[in-house]
Design a protein around this motif. Structure first.
Motif, PDB file in Angstrom:
ATOM      1  N   TYR A  65       0.830  -1.210   0.000  1.00 53.23           N
ATOM      2  CA  TYR A  65       0.000   0.000   0.000  1.00 53.23           C
ATOM      3  C   TYR A  65       0.861   1.255   0.000  1.00 53.23           C
ATOM      4  N   LEU A 216      -9.274  -2.751  -0.310  1.00 53.70           N
ATOM      5  CA  LEU A 216      -8.069  -3.448  -0.756  1.00 53.70           C
ATOM      6  C   LEU A 216      -8.365  -4.916  -1.032  1.00 53.70           C
ATOM      7  N   LYS A 349       0.492  -3.839  -4.694  1.00 56.12           N
ATOM      8  CA  LYS A 349      -0.374  -4.698  -3.880  1.00 56.12           C
ATOM      9  C   LYS A 349      -0.452  -6.109  -4.455  1.00 56.12           C
TER      10      LYS A 349
END
Length: 417
Positions: A65, A216, A349
């Motif tokens: 992140y 996410l 990510k």
């Protein structure tokens, strides 16, 4: 950007991969020595290696992140500096508890290297040379995996302490960290930081964290290809950690080689693997990822099964040189698939998620295979490595088949940034 700057970034990231992978495996050639020094079992030293990998696993997505949202070089700096501190603490360990703490610190550092490396490589590579860029990066990592074995072989020959061996690795890492971070100061922001459109509009707060985490995981779960690559990374990492950690034991206890010779041969195995990475990268660019994935994992099945018999003539034990190389050969193809299946804003990510698979393999394999070596023997242990190769081959074929349909859409989304 200039070609010279692109080459500099690839070289620095490759060097960082060398250092981080040296830190990852520096206990592996010393398993027996450390077990005797701290009066613990081989499985306990495997657990110490697992602690390092557990920390790497937990910190992957947070590091990814930060890399995607703020700064790739910030994550790179954390990786090199904290990793070097952990290596130094390992060299100074006076008890098993200290060793565990040192491996925890080391894990905090090592956690940042993949989330920083892959977005940096993607920023300076194209579809025409991406496989070679990733193979150069993986080559540095493979030589890094070989380095501690070579250092231990050298210090053993000179009758020096295990602390000297780990200290050498730490000093090399410290020198490179200073050089790398200094050289990155002159690299363009468009390489070292995400684009303006990819940066968050506001700073995260405690109240916003749950929502960000949910978003996410929704993003990650939406890509079946990336999740499949994560499972594949776990399987091949478990096999690779078993190979790196217990091949010296296989050669000493199974084939009767002296300790120094076993470490030197294991180091040579990892160097051969590094060369096969370069071959795999070039072939990935030429013929595609599918044939490279199939060839690499099929070779793993055969070589591990042969070694597990413990009945090869001593002259044929050189086949061990191909053991980790069978995994290494396919690594650029796996990275290329992950790149092509990722949107640019999700690179850090997604590669962090794949690295979770790698780290989980590192958490599980050293203690589990250490227990198997102690209780079930080398034949069962390396037979299981061959079985992991079979599973990797089957899953790899499935991912390549699915990716042949998914890649065009993913690539279009990536190019639209």
């Amino acid at each position: 950007m200039t070609d010279a700057q692109d080459r500099r970034v690839v070289a620095l990231v490759t060097g960082s991969h060398f250092v981080n992978h040296s830190y990852l495996v520096m206990l592996a050639p010393l398993v027996g020595v450390l077990a005797a020094r701290f009066d613990v079992s081989i499985a306990a030293i495997g657990l110490a290696i697992g602690v390092q990998n557990a920390v790497v696993l937990v910190l992957q997505l947070p590091m990814g992140y930060v890399s995607d949202a703020y700064s790739r070089t910030l994550v790179l700096g954390i990786s090199l500096v904290v990793g070097t501190l952990g290596a130094a603490l390992t060299a100074l360990a006076t008890s098993y508890a200290w060793l565990l703490v040192a491996q925890l610190v080391l894990g905090v550092g090592v956690a940042g290297h993949h989330p920083a490396h892959y977005p940096l490589l993607a920023a300076v590579s194209t579809d025409e040379n991406r496989g070679r860029a990733y193979s150069a990066h993986a080559f540095g990592g493979s030589v890094g995996l070989a380095a501690p074995y070579a250092v231990v072989a050298g210090t053993t020959a000179l009758d020096l302490s295990w602390r000297v061996a780990i200290g050498v690795v730490a000093v090399v890492g410290a020198v490179f960290a200073a050089y790398c971070l200094l050289r990155f100061r002159s690299v363009d922001d468009e390489i070292t930081r995400p684009g303006l459109a990819e940066r968050p509009d506001e700073r995260p707060t405690l109240r916003s964290v749950p929502g960000r985490i949910r978003a996410l995981f929704r993003t990650l779960a939406s890509s079946g290809g990336i999740l499949g690559l994560t499972v594949l990374a776990f399987l091949t990492s478990a096999a690779a950690w078993a190979i790196r950690t217990y091949t010296p034991s296989l050669l000493v206890r199974g084939y009767g080689l002296p300790d120094g010779t076993a470490s030197a041969l294991t180091s040579a195995m990892l160097v051969v693997g590094a060369g096969l990475i370069l071959a795999g990268g070039g072939l990935t660019d030429r013929v595609g990822a599918g044939p490279i994935v199939v060839g690499g994992y099929a070779a793993l099945v055969v070589v591990a099964a042969l070694l597990a018999t413990l009945s090869l003539p001593l002259a044929a034990v050189g086949i061990v040189l191909l053991l980790s190389g069978s995994i290494s050969f396919s690594r650029p193809a796996r990275s290329t698939l992950a790149d092509r299946l990722s949107r640019r804003a999700d690179l850090g990510k997604n590669f962090a998620l794949v690295t979770i698979g790698i780290s989980l393999g590192g958490v599980v394999a050293p203690p589990v295979f250490g227990y198997l070596v102690d209780t079930a023997g080398l034949t069962v242990s390396f037979g299981l490595v061959s079985a992991l190769g079979v599973l990797s081959l089957a899953l790899g074929l499935r991912i390549v088949r699915d990716a042949s349909f998914a890649v065009p859409g993913a690539a279009a989304g990536a190019d639209g940034d």
